[in-house]
Design an enzyme around this catalytic site. Structure first.
Site, mmCIF file in Angstrom:
data_model
loop_
_atom_site.group_PDB
_atom_site.id
_atom_site.type_symbol
_atom_site.label_atom_id
_atom_site.label_comp_id
_atom_site.label_asym_id
_atom_site.label_seq_id
_atom_site.Cartn_x
_atom_site.Cartn_y
_atom_site.Cartn_z
ATOM 1 N N LEU A 28 0.749 -1.363 -0.149
ATOM 2 C CA LEU A 28 0.092 0.188 0.003
ATOM 3 C C LEU A 28 0.929 1.219 0.228
ATOM 4 O O LEU A 28 1.887 1.345 0.718
ATOM 5 C CB LEU A 28 -0.887 -0.177 1.112
ATOM 6 N N CYS A 29 0.501 2.170 -0.855
ATOM 7 C CA CYS A 29 1.158 3.441 -1.010
ATOM 8 C C CYS A 29 0.228 4.597 -0.155
ATOM 9 O O CYS A 29 -0.854 5.070 -0.864
ATOM 10 C CB CYS A 29 1.581 4.011 -2.306
ATOM 11 N N ILE A 30 0.499 5.011 0.916
ATOM 12 C CA ILE A 30 -0.170 5.927 1.593
ATOM 13 C C ILE A 30 0.486 7.032 2.417
ATOM 14 O O ILE A 30 1.524 6.479 2.812
ATOM 15 C CB ILE A 30 -1.345 5.352 2.446
#
Length: 241
Positions: free
Chosen positions: A91-93
């Site tokens: 996940l890219c957050i």
């Protein structure tokens, strides 16, 4: 910060999130092989307005030895089709990106800080599902389709939602409404309140320490002041010589 300190903080957060009275109903959390630094997490989406409504998405959160000064990482298992999720599930957050990085143009208020918790990360993930960050896409194809062919994007998401329902654990207690799905007001979940808590599970050490997560930043400031004082003393010694 030592790994013992990180483990103690993680134990507290794990206990709160899995406690019948304090836990959030939409999250199903277990340790991976009793490893306090590796959590298996299921996220149930019950917002009726969400494209992901009814889906149960599994993921794994891995914590660094110096948590909470460094952020954990999160990976969907299996991966989901989303603009901010790599094909391998990572996940890219913003909230999981280290703050203070001069090469990062994300606002400091949105990146990781020691004040963040596992709960705040999970709530942010829920929000990201329906509100992708188009400025830093991890899956270019999903990002383009979300913007230019939303109907096709929706079809793929709904297909994943149906698949994900097979992963709902048998012991998962469905919240009775979406209003309390992401809060810890679980007084109406009587079945969960009756479940016993294993007090012998928690990490033990010969030297038990108490950690106040809200004071972590104060501790950092104290260390900085001590370093400044040491530098001043060194300067005075050099001047005397």
């Amino acid at each position: 910060m030592s790994s013992k300190s990180a483990a103690a903080i993680l134990q507290r957060q794990f206990k709160d999130l899995t406690d019948a009275k304090k836990g959030i109903p939409s999250f199903h959390i277990e340790l991976d092989d009793d490893n306090i630094f590796l959590w298996n997490i299921g996220v149930m989406v019950l917002n009726p307005d969400s494209l992901y409504h009814g889906g149960y998405f599994k993921g794994q959160m891995r914590f660094p030895q110096d948590f909470p000064f460094s952020p954990p990482s999160f990976r969907f298992t299996p991966s989901i089709y989303h603009p901010n999720v790599y094909r391998d599930g990572r996940l890219c957050i913003s909230i999981l990106h280290q703050g203070g990085d001069p090469t990062n143009d994300e606002p400091e208020s949105e990146t990781w800080s020691p004040a963040q918790t596992v709960e705040s990360v999970l709530i942010s993930i829920i929000s990201l599902l329906d509100d992708p960050n188009g400025n830093s896409p991890a899956n270019i194809d999903a990002s383009v389709e979300f913007r230019k062919n939303f109907d096709e994007y929706k079809k793929k998401v709904l297909k994943e939602v149906e698949r994900s329902k097979k992963d709902i654990p048998e012991d998962f207690i469905m919240p009775d409404s979406s209003l309390n799905a992401y809060s810890n007001s679980n007084s109406n979940l009587n079945n969960r309140l009756d479940e016993p808590v294993d007090e012998d599970f928690w990490y033990e050490s010969e030297e038990e320490e108490s950690f106040d997560e809200e004071s972590l930043m104060d501790d950092i400031d104290d260390h900085d002041e001590e370093d400044d004082e040491e530098e001043e003393e060194d300067d005075e010694d050099m001047g005397g010589k």
